[in-house]
Design a protein around this motif. Structure first.
Motif, PDB file in Angstrom:
ATOM      1  N   ILE A 149       0.849  -1.204   0.000  1.00  8.90           N
ATOM      2  CA  ILE A 149       0.000   0.000   0.000  1.00  8.90           C
ATOM      3  C   ILE A 149       0.883   1.253   0.000  1.00  8.90           C
ATOM      4  CG2 ILE A 149      -1.910   1.131   1.286  1.00  8.90           C
ATOM      5  CD1 ILE A 149      -2.572  -1.783   0.443  1.00  8.90           C
ATOM      6  N   TRP A 177       1.521   5.629   0.409  1.00  8.74           N
ATOM      7  CA  TRP A 177       1.269   6.563   1.515  1.00  8.74           C
ATOM      8  C   TRP A 177       0.284   7.681   1.161  1.00  8.74           C
ATOM      9  CZ3 TRP A 177       2.671  10.794  -1.017  1.00  8.74           C
ATOM     10  CH2 TRP A 177       3.739  10.729  -1.928  1.00  8.74           C
ATOM     11  N   ARG A 197      12.147  -1.848   1.145  1.00 13.60           N
ATOM     12  CA  ARG A 197      13.302  -2.674   0.742  1.00 13.60           C
ATOM     13  C   ARG A 197      13.459  -3.902   1.639  1.00 13.60           C
ATOM     14  NH1 ARG A 197      15.413   1.970   3.343  1.00 13.60           N
ATOM     15  NH2 ARG A 197      16.280   1.422   5.365  1.00 13.60           N
ATOM     16  N   ALA A 250       9.945  -6.086   0.096  1.00 13.07           N
ATOM     17  CA  ALA A 250      10.659  -6.988  -0.821  1.00 13.07           C
ATOM     18  C   ALA A 250      10.466  -8.446  -0.371  1.00 13.07           C
ATOM     19  CB  ALA A 250      12.136  -6.618  -0.873  1.00 13.07           C
ATOM     20  N   SER A 259       6.814  -9.586  -1.287  1.00 19.58           N
ATOM     21  CA  SER A 259       6.494  -9.857  -2.697  1.00 19.58           C
ATOM     22  C   SER A 259       7.236 -11.076  -3.230  1.00 19.58           C
ATOM     23  CB  SER A 259       6.736  -8.623  -3.570  1.00 19.58           C
ATOM     24  OG  SER A 259       7.892  -7.950  -3.193  1.00 19.58           O
ATOM     25  N   THR A 300       8.998   0.847  -8.375  1.00 20.59           N
ATOM     26  CA  THR A 300       8.748  -0.146  -7.328  1.00 20.59           C
ATOM     27  C   THR A 300       7.853  -1.256  -7.873  1.00 20.59           C
ATOM     28  OG1 THR A 300       9.036   1.526  -5.630  1.00 20.59           O
ATOM     29  CG2 THR A 300       7.877  -0.456  -4.974  1.00 20.59           C
ATOM     30  N   ILE A 305       8.542  -5.253  -7.729  1.00 21.40           N
ATOM     31  CA  ILE A 305       7.606  -6.204  -7.121  1.00 21.40           C
ATOM     32  C   ILE A 305       7.206  -7.285  -8.125  1.00 21.40           C
ATOM     33  CG2 ILE A 305       5.238  -6.404  -6.214  1.00 21.40           C
ATOM     34  CD1 ILE A 305       5.782  -3.706  -4.774  1.00 21.40           C
ATOM     35  N   ARG A 357      11.912  14.306   1.199  1.00 15.95           N
ATOM     36  CA  ARG A 357      12.402  13.744  -0.061  1.00 15.95           C
ATOM     37  C   ARG A 357      11.426  14.067  -1.205  1.00 15.95           C
ATOM     38  NH1 ARG A 357      11.862   8.417  -2.231  1.00 15.95           N
ATOM     39  NH2 ARG A 357      10.637   7.842  -0.427  1.00 15.95           N
TER      40      ARG A 357
HETATM   41  P1  ADP Z   1       7.835   6.014  -2.669  1.00 15.36           P
HETATM   42  O1  ADP Z   1       9.082   5.795  -3.477  1.00 15.36           O
HETATM   43  O2  ADP Z   1       7.269   7.349  -2.891  1.00 15.36           O
HETATM   44  O3  ADP Z   1       7.943   5.649  -1.221  1.00 15.36           O
HETATM   45  P2  ADP Z   1       6.821   3.472  -3.528  1.00 15.36           P
HETATM   46  O4  ADP Z   1       6.010   3.194  -4.721  1.00 15.36           O
HETATM   47  O5  ADP Z   1       8.235   3.005  -3.542  1.00 15.36           O
HETATM   48  O6  ADP Z   1       6.741   5.030  -3.280  1.00 15.36           O
HETATM   49  O7  ADP Z   1       6.116   2.885  -2.236  1.00 15.36           O
HETATM   50  C1  ADP Z   1       4.858   2.262  -2.218  1.00 15.36           C
HETATM   51  C2  ADP Z   1       4.897   1.051  -1.328  1.00 15.36           C
HETATM   52  O8  ADP Z   1       5.855   0.129  -1.855  1.00 15.36           O
HETATM   53  C3  ADP Z   1       5.332   1.306   0.110  1.00 15.36           C
HETATM   54  O9  ADP Z   1       4.580   0.463   0.974  1.00 15.36           O
HETATM   55  C4  ADP Z   1       6.782   0.894   0.099  1.00 15.36           C
HETATM   56  O10 ADP Z   1       7.265   0.514   1.371  1.00 15.36           O
HETATM   57  C5  ADP Z   1       6.744  -0.292  -0.831  1.00 15.36           C
HETATM   58  N1  ADP Z   1       8.027  -0.646  -1.441  1.00 15.36           N
HETATM   59  C6  ADP Z   1       9.061   0.166  -1.766  1.00 15.36           C
HETATM   60  N2  ADP Z   1      10.078  -0.529  -2.328  1.00 15.36           N
HETATM   61  C7  ADP Z   1       9.690  -1.827  -2.367  1.00 15.36           C
HETATM   62  C8  ADP Z   1      10.272  -3.047  -2.844  1.00 15.36           C
HETATM   63  N3  ADP Z   1      11.476  -3.068  -3.388  1.00 15.36           N
HETATM   64  N4  ADP Z   1       9.570  -4.187  -2.716  1.00 15.36           N
HETATM   65  C9  ADP Z   1       8.314  -4.179  -2.201  1.00 15.36           C
HETATM   66  N5  ADP Z   1       7.717  -3.073  -1.725  1.00 15.36           N
HETATM   67  C10 ADP Z   1       8.383  -1.909  -1.805  1.00 15.36           C
END
Ligand code: ADP
Length: 491
Positions: A159, A161, A219, A223, A226, A242, A246, A339
């Motif tokens: 999910i 933010w 991360r 990670a 998924s 991301t 995933i 950020r």
């Molecule tokens: P932002 O970069 O703005 O934080 P993301 O799309 O990366 O937006 O984040 C959306 C969701 O994906 C968050 O719950 C985040 O923790 C999760 N997320 C970020 N990186 C990974 C990853 N490598 N694998 C799985 N989930 C991730």
């Protein structure tokens, strides 16, 4: 603001995650600070989970799915449970709205709107749970063939933010209605409403282990989730990069995914449009939630004869917009973190360097804490369709105006990005409404209106880089289930 929870979080509450119906900490005991973007202050903490925590939660969801009763109970009973959750969310609406606003910085009324949408998801999917049925298929003489819609099993929900509670609830509503069990990982920047909804779901009678919540960094926890081999399906809303990570992780286990990955959604304003009706909608589509909306209307394409008039009217309105803390409930709040604010500022600077013209800027409320993550709204005019601002998602309050010459030109520019999530078409010409709505590549097209994230009944999802699969509405129930075909030989 009020309520016991809010008083506790004011004192630095240590939130827990939910596994097997119990509130638990991360196995490592590590924590992540929860920061309010309105003032940058740390006001709570959440568990920083790793692979071992994810494994524990997945095993709990696996057991709950395999042993039942959630996956095997009559669909009407699952529906009743979700309907009870709707009623419990309604009872706790004020607290949930305040919690969401404080966690994300969104203006108070947006927090309330998010709770209303959350309630609708549980109401809708509560009612829909027993309305999904299969087919009988004409087959060979002496055979009867039929289909069943079966749950995938354990669904992972990752999910973002921006609308944590709403996006969580569209996943939970559809996944649980179909009899799946869940492990959800909310964003590290906005986990509190997810934790609270999981708690309320237990109160509504969702059995332990059916709806697990793991908090932590993407991360680490994301990670691991998924890539977990006992996950049957992954649903994700977030950034395209991301999303790719995933999908690659899920591909190792050949698991299905639903991906909702953002957009660069155009609103096309033809010279015959009702401009007065369009103006507030055009503004709201980019300002809502500070522009941190996958379906934000971030490009406005304007037919040349009315370009100057519409640009001037938008500029006048833009210059009156004010950003401030969530509790001040102004036009927009802060961005989610420093950020994100810096990213928006860099894209604004790059657009100026690329020759885009700043037509107007809003302001930041002088009373806003200087430690908050604010960025004033910016309106750019005469934007070249090929520059970064016209091609990439800013995820902030930045609107690009682009002139066009005719219908064909409008469709070409609208379709010229890698995205295809939502579009708006403003014209009084009925035939053109149909033509353009069909030719624009977008998962949702609004004619003489626009609903950034609106309408929980409406299937939602993208073409191209905006992702695949559909959430929301009845259609999400198909993504959250798989067809089983059964053939009886009775010759
Ligand atoms: P932002 O970069 O703005 O934080 P993301 O799309 O990366 O937006 O984040 C959306 C969701 O994906 C968050 O719950 C985040 O923790 C999760 N997320 C970020 N990186 C990974 C990853 N490598 N694998 C799985 N989930 C991730």
């Amino acid at each position: 603001m009020g309520g016991p929870l809010l008083n506790t979080i004011a004192q630095g509450h240590a939130f827990m995650q939910f596994v097997d119906g119990r509130a638990v900490d991360a196995l490592s005991g590590e924590r992540i600070d929860v920061i309010c973007p309105s003032d940058g202050a740390v006001f709570a903490s959440i568990p920083a989970s790793g692979a071992a925590d994810v494994d524990r939660a997945v095993k709990s969801a696996r057991k709950a799915f395999d042993e039942g009763p959630w996956s095997t109970m009559p669909a009407v009973e699952r529906g009743r449970c979700l309907t009870r959750l709707y009623q419990i969310v309604e009872k706790n609406a004020d607290e949930l709205a305040a919690l969401e606003s404080r966690d994300t910085g969104k203006p108070a009324r947006q927090g309330r709107a998010d709770v209303t949408a959350t309630m609708r998801y549980y109401e809708f999917y509560g009612g829909a749970a027993d309305k999904v049925h299969g087919d009988t298929i004409p087959f060979l003489e002496g055979y009867t063939a039929l289909t069943l819609r079966e749950p995938h099993g354990v669904v992972a929900g990752i999910i973002p933010w921006n609308y944590p509670m709403q996006i969580l609830s569209r996943v939970v509503g559809a996944a649980l209605a179909m009899g799946n069990t869940l492990v959800v990982k909310p964003a590290e920047d906005a986990s509190l409403s997810t934790i609270r909804i999981a708690e309320l779901a237990l109160e509504a009678g969702v059995p332990p282990g059916v709806f697990n919540v793991i908090t932590g960094y993407g991360r680490d926890a994301g990670a691991a989730l998924s890539a977990h081999s006992e996950i049957d399906y992954v649903t994700f809303t977030g950034s395209p990069l991301t999303g790719t990570a995933i999908q690659q992780a899920a591909a190792v286990n050949n698991r299905g995914v639903t991906m909702e990955l953002g957009g660069k959604s155009p609103q096309i304003v033809f010279a015959d449009a009702d401009i007065e009706a369009a103006l507030p909608v055009l503004i709201n589509a980019i300002i809502q939630n500070g522009g941190q909306t996958c379906s934000a209307g971030s490009r406005v394409l304007i037919e040349r004869p009315i370009y100057e008039q519409v640009a001037a009217a938008l500029a006048e309105r833009f210059s009156r917009l004010v950003a401030g803390p969530h509790y001040a409930d102004l036009d927009l709040g802060p961005l989610i973190n420093g950020r994100q604010r810096d990213r928006v500022a860099n894209m604004v600077a790059a657009a100026q360097e690329a020759g885009a013209q700043v037509l107007a800027q809003g302001t930041i409320d002088p009373a806003a804490p200087s430690s908050g993550c604010y960025h004033a709204p910016v309106l750019f005019g005469s934007v070249d369709p090929s520059i970064q601002l016209a091609q990439e998602e800013v995820f902030g309050p930045v609107l690009a105006l682009l002139p066009f010459d005719n219908e064909q030109d409008a469709v070409r520019i609208a379709n010229s990005t890698e995205f295809g999530l939502v579009a708006g078409v403003w014209t009084r010409d009925g035939a053109r409404q149909h033509r353009v709505a069909k030719r624009v590549r977008a998962g949702q097209v609004f004619v003489n209106g626009y609903g950034a994230g609106g309408g929980i009944e409406l299937p939602f999802g993208g073409f191209k880089k905006s992702g695949h699969g559909r959430e929301k509405g009845f259609e999400a129930l198909f993504d959250m289930s798989a067809t089983k075909t059964i053939v009886f030989n009775h010759q």
